[in-house]
Scaffold this active site. Structure first.
Site, mmCIF file in Angstrom:
data_model
loop_
_atom_site.group_PDB
_atom_site.id
_atom_site.type_symbol
_atom_site.label_atom_id
_atom_site.label_comp_id
_atom_site.label_asym_id
_atom_site.label_seq_id
_atom_site.Cartn_x
_atom_site.Cartn_y
_atom_site.Cartn_z
ATOM 1 N N SER A 1 2.162 -5.713 -2.220
ATOM 2 C CA SER A 1 1.704 -6.616 -1.194
ATOM 3 C C SER A 1 2.221 -8.050 -1.384
ATOM 4 O O SER A 1 2.141 -8.859 -0.451
ATOM 5 C CB SER A 1 0.168 -6.660 -1.192
ATOM 6 N N SER B 1 1.544 -4.293 -6.861
ATOM 7 C CA SER B 1 2.008 -5.335 -5.935
ATOM 8 C C SER B 1 2.756 -6.488 -6.554
ATOM 9 O O SER B 1 3.238 -7.362 -5.828
ATOM 10 C CB SER B 1 0.834 -5.890 -5.148
ATOM 11 N N LYS C 1 0.685 -16.948 -3.890
ATOM 12 C CA LYS C 1 0.360 -15.859 -2.969
ATOM 13 C C LYS C 1 -0.903 -16.258 -2.221
ATOM 14 O O LYS C 1 -1.830 -16.812 -2.829
ATOM 15 C CB LYS C 1 0.142 -14.567 -3.766
HETATM 16 N N1 GLN Z 1 0.320 -0.662 -2.565
HETATM 17 C C1 GLN Z 1 -0.975 -0.564 -3.202
HETATM 18 C C2 GLN Z 1 -2.061 -0.640 -2.166
HETATM 19 O O1 GLN Z 1 -1.766 -0.729 -1.012
HETATM 20 C C3 GLN Z 1 -1.115 -1.636 -4.232
HETATM 21 C C4 GLN Z 1 -1.498 -2.938 -3.658
HETATM 22 C C5 GLN Z 1 -1.656 -4.010 -4.697
HETATM 23 O O2 GLN Z 1 -1.263 -3.858 -5.852
HETATM 24 N N2 GLN Z 1 -2.300 -5.091 -4.302
HETATM 25 O O3 GLN Z 1 -3.219 -0.593 -2.503
#
Ligand code: GLN
Length: 484
Positions: A150, A174, A75
């Protein structure tokens, strides 16, 4: 060949059926062939093939371990010396790090071959991968749908078999949400297990690295090399090394699986509910006992998270000022204007929204009312899990209330986007290990994920339960059409 599991690839390498260079070439070709998914942000054939050659040498000299020669991609939140590290942001476009993240180094030391960097929401903020400066990633099961976020690039790449495994990060869901949306296995370990050194920070008390691959057994194998104490990370936990696959093929009968009452509310889509219930029955048939538990404060997860995560992000993102690294705006009269212009032009909408919320909740006069209160409620959510784990070994439920939504459906409505993490955020706030495994499909052919959560440092047990489910079912072996 691309459909082989990591264990099969590993066996083939040991038996000299094919070489690490052949495997790397095959997957690099696939990455190019399926570039329309927009999963990869940077590749570098020469670097990857050099690593593959080194792996072949190790294999020939019998110095290999089961991961030597297996491709991986990272990632784009983990910094790397061999590839650009952008965090999905214009702010770090073309940024090259002088060092590797510890996780990248750990996997490289095991002999894994890095194939490149994977698209993600900007600074890991998002649930659909539509917040990337480099454009959205498409879901390989249906290209009109999001892959989740994400870690959308990681999930899409593993699901389309552009790479057998990928690193990812989970701050509020995410790893689990995109794994569920793309029909693969995704695991977030206990907070403190995966080094955060070189993992571009979003919300430091929540950020945790993990893995996406095809099965729980593969995840355990990778964790054996990936996780461990790192003196460079002050929140890294110092524990003796362990075999994360030690529960695989152990008799897990009599384990108690807790089903949180609050996770089956009316918001959950009926097809998802039916698939989860069938998965729970399968665990029961395997001899485990299902018991009802309660996580009474779980509905407070989203409001608590959207105070704490923006607060921490507003502090972490203050380092992007155009002075030390990354983007710098042109045409400015003085330092203040340079910083202002750099941040206005370098950050996208979502990081800006969160920096503003975070700065607000940390400001004098509001700190007690919002930030402190959120920390107190976070403790109540942690206490819910501690009580639940007195009665059960593993907690099971849905990952998301629905399957992957359409591109564009939620991007204009941040609150409905934030709701996507309703079932994943509580485990992130508590810092417990949690995972998603495939457990079925909707009538339109989109994958559904089952969430399993374990007590602190019980990844091995968690993976053991997931493995016993994957022995009984074949959802995790399914692949999207049109990827050959
Ligand atoms: N969707 C959540 C956010 O936007 C989690 C993101 C994540 O786990 N990096 O913060």
């Amino acid at each position: 060949m691309f459909a082989k599991t990591i264990l099969q690839l590993s066996q083939g390498l040991q038996d000299r059926q094919f070489s690490a260079v052949e495997i790397a070439t095959l997957f690099l070709d696939r990455i190019e062939k399926f570039s329309n998914l927009n999963a990869f942000l940077d590749i570098n054939r020469d670097t990857s093939l050099k690593q593959a050659k080194a792996a072949d040498k190790r294999l020939a000299e019998r110095r290999a371990n089961p991961l030597t020669g297996i491709p991986i991609a990272h990632k784009d939140i983990f910094v790397t010396t061999d590839f650009k590290s952008t965090a999905g942001s214009k702010m770090l476009a073309n940024y090259k790090s002088p060092f590797n993240a510890t996780i990248v180094d750990n996997l490289q030391s095991a002999g894994m071959v890095s194939l490149g960097k994977l698209n993600c929401d900007e600074f890991a903020m998002g649930s659909s991968n539509e917040n990337s400066f480099y454009g959205p990633v498409l879901n390989p099961w249906d290209k009109e749908h999001v892959p989740g976020g994400s870690s959308g690039g990681s999930a899409a790449a593993v699901s389309a078999r552009l790479v057998p495994a990928a690193t990812a990060t989970d701050t509020g869901g995410s790893i689990r949400e995109p794994a569920a949306f793309c029909g693969i296995t995704g695991v977030k370990p206990t907070y403190g297990r995966a080094s955060r050194w070189g993992m571009i920070a979003f919300a430091s008390s929540l950020d945790q690295g993990g893995i996406m691959c095809s099965s729980a057994e593969e995840a355990g194998l990778i964790f054996n090399s990936m996780l461990g104490f790192d003196s460079q990370d002050s929140t890294s936990v110092d524990r003796p090394p362990e075999n994360f696959n030690r529960y695989i093929d152990k008799d897990l009968k009599e384990l108690k699986i807790g089903i949180p009452r609050e996770f089956f509310d009316s918001n959950i889509d009926n097809e998802v509910r039916v698939a989860i219930q069938a998965a729970l029955q399968a665990l029961e048939h395997a001899g485990m006992n299902l018991i009802e538990i309660t996580l009474p404060n779980s509905h407070l997860g989203i409001p608590v998270y959207y105070v704490i995560a923006p607060a921490e992000c507003s502090s972490n993102l203050s380092r992007y000022d155009g002075v030390r690294y990354g983007y710098r705006a042109e045409d400015h009269e003085n330092l203040t204007e340079m910083i202002k212009k750099t941040r206005s032009e370098g950050f996208g909408k979502e990081p800006k929204r969160r920096i503003m919320i975070g700065t607000y909740v940390l400001s004098q006069g509001y700190y007690d009312a919002y930030y402190l209160k959120a920390q107190q409620v976070r403790q109540l959510i942690i206490n819910d899990f501690s009580s639940a784990f007195l009665d059960c070994d593993i907690i099971a439920g849905p990952v998301t209330a629905e399957t992957a939504f359409k591109l564009g459906d939620k991007i204009k409505d941040p609150l409905s986007m934030y709701q996507s993490d309703f079932y994943t955020i509580p485990a992130s706030l508590a810092g417990i290990p949690a995972m998603s495994i495939p457990c079925g499909f909707s009538s339109t052919g989109l994958p559904i994920g089952l969430q399993l959560m374990g007590n602190y440092f019980e990844e091995a047990k968690l993976l053991g339960v997931a493995h016993s489910y994957q022995k009984l079912t074949d959802w995790h072996t399914k692949m999207p059409d049109g990827i050959s």
